[in-house]
Scaffold this motif. Sequence first.
Motif, short mmCIF file in Angstrom:
data_model
loop_
_atom_site.label_atom_id
_atom_site.label_comp_id
_atom_site.label_asym_id
_atom_site.label_seq_id
_atom_site.Cartn_x
_atom_site.Cartn_y
_atom_site.Cartn_z
N LYS A 154 43.31 -20.66 -13.85
CA LYS A 154 43.02 -19.29 -14.30
C LYS A 154 41.56 -18.96 -14.00
O LYS A 154 40.72 -19.84 -13.80
CB LYS A 154 43.29 -19.15 -15.80
N SER A 155 41.26 -17.68 -14.04
CA SER A 155 39.97 -17.28 -13.47
C SER A 155 38.80 -17.41 -14.45
O SER A 155 38.94 -17.10 -15.63
CB SER A 155 40.05 -15.85 -12.95
N ILE A 156 37.68 -17.88 -13.92
CA ILE A 156 36.42 -17.86 -14.66
C ILE A 156 35.65 -16.59 -14.35
O ILE A 156 34.71 -16.23 -15.05
CB ILE A 156 35.54 -19.09 -14.35
N ALA A 157 36.05 -15.93 -13.28
CA ALA A 157 35.41 -14.67 -12.90
C ALA A 157 36.28 -13.99 -11.85
O ALA A 157 37.08 -14.66 -11.19
CB ALA A 157 34.02 -14.92 -12.32
N THR A 158 36.14 -12.67 -11.75
CA THR A 158 36.73 -12.00 -10.59
C THR A 158 35.59 -11.41 -9.78
O THR A 158 34.60 -10.93 -10.35
CB THR A 158 37.69 -10.86 -10.99
N VAL A 159 35.73 -11.52 -8.49
CA VAL A 159 34.67 -11.01 -7.63
C VAL A 159 35.23 -9.92 -6.73
O VAL A 159 36.41 -9.92 -6.41
CB VAL A 159 34.03 -12.14 -6.79
N GLU A 160 34.35 -9.02 -6.36
CA GLU A 160 34.75 -7.93 -5.48
C GLU A 160 33.75 -7.86 -4.34
O GLU A 160 32.54 -7.82 -4.55
CB GLU A 160 34.77 -6.60 -6.23
N SER A 161 34.29 -7.88 -3.12
CA SER A 161 33.44 -7.62 -1.96
C SER A 161 33.83 -6.24 -1.46
O SER A 161 34.66 -5.56 -2.06
CB SER A 161 33.66 -8.69 -0.89
N ALA A 162 33.24 -5.85 -0.35
CA ALA A 162 33.50 -4.49 0.11
C ALA A 162 34.97 -4.26 0.40
O ALA A 162 35.46 -3.14 0.29
CB ALA A 162 32.67 -4.22 1.36
N LYS A 163 35.70 -5.31 0.74
CA LYS A 163 37.07 -5.12 1.22
C LYS A 163 38.13 -5.93 0.49
O LYS A 163 39.27 -6.00 0.92
CB LYS A 163 37.14 -5.52 2.72
N TRP A 164 37.74 -6.60 -0.59
CA TRP A 164 38.68 -7.52 -1.22
C TRP A 164 38.28 -7.76 -2.67
O TRP A 164 37.10 -7.74 -3.00
CB TRP A 164 38.68 -8.84 -0.44
N VAL A 165 39.30 -8.01 -3.51
CA VAL A 165 39.06 -8.44 -4.89
C VAL A 165 39.86 -9.71 -5.14
O VAL A 165 41.00 -9.82 -4.67
CB VAL A 165 39.53 -7.36 -5.88
N GLY A 166 39.30 -10.64 -5.85
CA GLY A 166 40.08 -11.83 -6.18
C GLY A 166 39.42 -12.67 -7.25
O GLY A 166 38.25 -12.47 -7.60
N PRO A 167 40.19 -13.62 -7.78
CA PRO A 167 39.66 -14.46 -8.86
C PRO A 167 38.98 -15.73 -8.34
O PRO A 167 39.24 -16.17 -7.22
CB PRO A 167 40.94 -14.83 -9.62
N ILE A 168 38.15 -16.31 -9.19
CA ILE A 168 37.63 -17.66 -8.96
C ILE A 168 38.29 -18.52 -10.04
O ILE A 168 38.15 -18.25 -11.23
CB ILE A 168 36.10 -17.73 -9.14
N HIS A 169 39.02 -19.54 -9.60
CA HIS A 169 39.83 -20.32 -10.54
C HIS A 169 39.12 -21.57 -11.03
O HIS A 169 38.49 -22.28 -10.24
CB HIS A 169 41.14 -20.74 -9.86
N SER A 170 39.28 -21.84 -12.31
CA SER A 170 38.80 -23.12 -12.85
C SER A 170 39.78 -24.21 -12.45
O SER A 170 40.99 -24.00 -12.52
CB SER A 170 38.70 -23.05 -14.37
N PRO A 171 39.29 -25.38 -12.08
CA PRO A 171 40.23 -26.46 -11.74
C PRO A 171 40.75 -27.20 -12.96
O PRO A 171 41.60 -28.07 -12.82
CB PRO A 171 39.39 -27.37 -10.85
N PHE A 172 40.22 -26.93 -14.14
CA PHE A 172 40.69 -27.65 -15.34
C PHE A 172 40.54 -26.76 -16.57
O PHE A 172 39.88 -25.72 -16.53
CB PHE A 172 39.89 -28.96 -15.53
N ASP A 173 41.16 -27.21 -17.67
CA ASP A 173 41.07 -26.47 -18.93
C ASP A 173 39.67 -26.68 -19.54
O ASP A 173 39.10 -27.77 -19.42
CB ASP A 173 42.09 -27.01 -19.95
N GLY A 174 39.16 -25.69 -20.21
CA GLY A 174 37.87 -25.86 -20.86
C GLY A 174 37.41 -24.59 -21.53
O GLY A 174 38.20 -23.65 -21.75
N GLU A 175 36.12 -24.56 -21.87
CA GLU A 175 35.54 -23.40 -22.54
C GLU A 175 34.31 -22.95 -21.76
O GLU A 175 33.47 -23.78 -21.37
CB GLU A 175 35.12 -23.78 -23.96
N VAL A 176 34.21 -21.65 -21.54
CA VAL A 176 33.03 -21.11 -20.85
C VAL A 176 31.85 -21.17 -21.81
O VAL A 176 31.92 -20.63 -22.93
CB VAL A 176 33.27 -19.66 -20.40
N ILE A 177 30.77 -21.84 -21.41
CA ILE A 177 29.63 -21.93 -22.32
C ILE A 177 28.41 -21.17 -21.81
O ILE A 177 27.48 -20.91 -22.55
CB ILE A 177 29.26 -23.40 -22.66
#
Lengths: 357, 149
Positions: free
Chosen positions: B61-84
């Motif tokens: 699941k995503s830790i962030a979504t990023v947008e460039s001029a031509k695309w939107v997409g997520p950055i996925h965490s490779p493991f379960d955890g908590e954003v600190i």
Amino acid sequence: MTIRLLDFGQVESLRSLAIFHGVGYAMRQNTPDTITITRPLDPFVSIGHHQDAKSEVDLAFCDEAGVPVYRREIGGGAVYLDEGQTFWHTIFHQSRVPSKLMNVYTKFLAGPVLALNRMGIPAVHRPVNDIQVEGRKIGGTGAATVGESMIVAGSLMFDFNYELMVRVLNVPSEKFRDKMYSTMREYLTTINRQLGDDAPTRDQGVRVLLECFSETLEDELVVDEPRPDELVAIEQQEERIATPEWLHLDGLPPSGTITKIAEGVDVREGVHKAPGGLVRASVAVRDGVIDGIVLSGDFFMEPAEELARLQDSLVGIAYDDDSVLGVVKAHMATVDAPGLDATDITTAVMAEPQAMA
Amino acid sequence: MIVHRGCAIPDGLAYDVEGDLWVEFEGDIARMGLTDVAQTRMGKMVSIRFKKVGKRVLAGKSIATVESAKWVGPIHSPFDGEVIETNDAAFADDILIANRDPYVAGWISLVRPDDPETAPVGLLTDDAAVAAYKIRIDELKMSCIRCAD
């Protein structure tokens, strides 16, 4: 593997958004690649994935006019949409699309471009993702990774309501609204504007589009119905997209925004707080050159007509710090503007969009 | 540091090669960011929205979504955890920070894995990471470019 066609026909605006999100999220490696077709029954405003709704859109006006505002998971700017547009979405598993974004657009825009050509419109794909007719944009496109899918979104733009498009946006001044309206009229066209009485009906246009998708993707399109899991996903997306929490996610600050009119043409809004007051600059930039500009704010400049002269002088100037500063400096030497110097105005004119705070 | 077709693959990091994500374990904390390949493929970033500090994130699941001029997409965490912690201040100051410096100044988030023992499982390091990333870069037929300062 054939490509599945899901033609939902005319649906409520919320449904039209939920459909491509839901089909995207339901996609797995073994799900057939899919093209969806929808047309909204009711007008709505769609804001880009990372936009701040209250900064970008006149929510009070939309509320009063009964025009819902929804956030989409595709980038770009706020847009007013209605039944004048028929939306298409190519929803392919991300393992089955080209690895380079440029090639993704080349692959999936070939069909819509060919369709417009068949209708008699000399449209071309202008990389990265514009479809243009003699320098004018005809419909917007975008791409997003949604779940395991790569979605490319676009529309057959039969009509476009320019007046309401500029009305629903928050703009710094009525002058800016007028400028945006004229710029959009100039740089955005539609199928009906291009073809007049020879324009195809919606159904004819969709038929041509689907034929052209099949030809350019070199695959048969097989008409299908949504699977139960897709319908569930669509319902879930409908619920999510309708929530105020999703609409009011944090977004970009109002310090600098860009509205892309067409490839090579942007309208930028910059805001800068100078000691002498707030300076707002609304700048249309075409291929790196200032095409039009409106300066406003609560600063004081005497003689007042110098502001209009400064705006005129900036038109045709390269959109870079040095060129703008040079022109502004020359003008500021002849005016009285307490608490405001050439750097302040240049900062507003050159403001870049920023990430959310 | 290995550079393959212009794409930097720094030593000492763990990689989710398919996800174009790097992870640096600092005690029981994991710092994550986009690789050079990710920032090149995405193009110039125009916006980013972080999963907020204190939120749970699940593997995939995503830790962030990023947008460039031509695309939107997520950055996925490779493991379960908590954003600190998130690097929101750096991106607010310079939205192109990950395009300029993806491995240091342009990190995305700090995540505390639920299970620090198993968090690195599935990530590649050292020679295995370099070998896998070289194959990926060759398959993508790409060369990396950075935004100039």
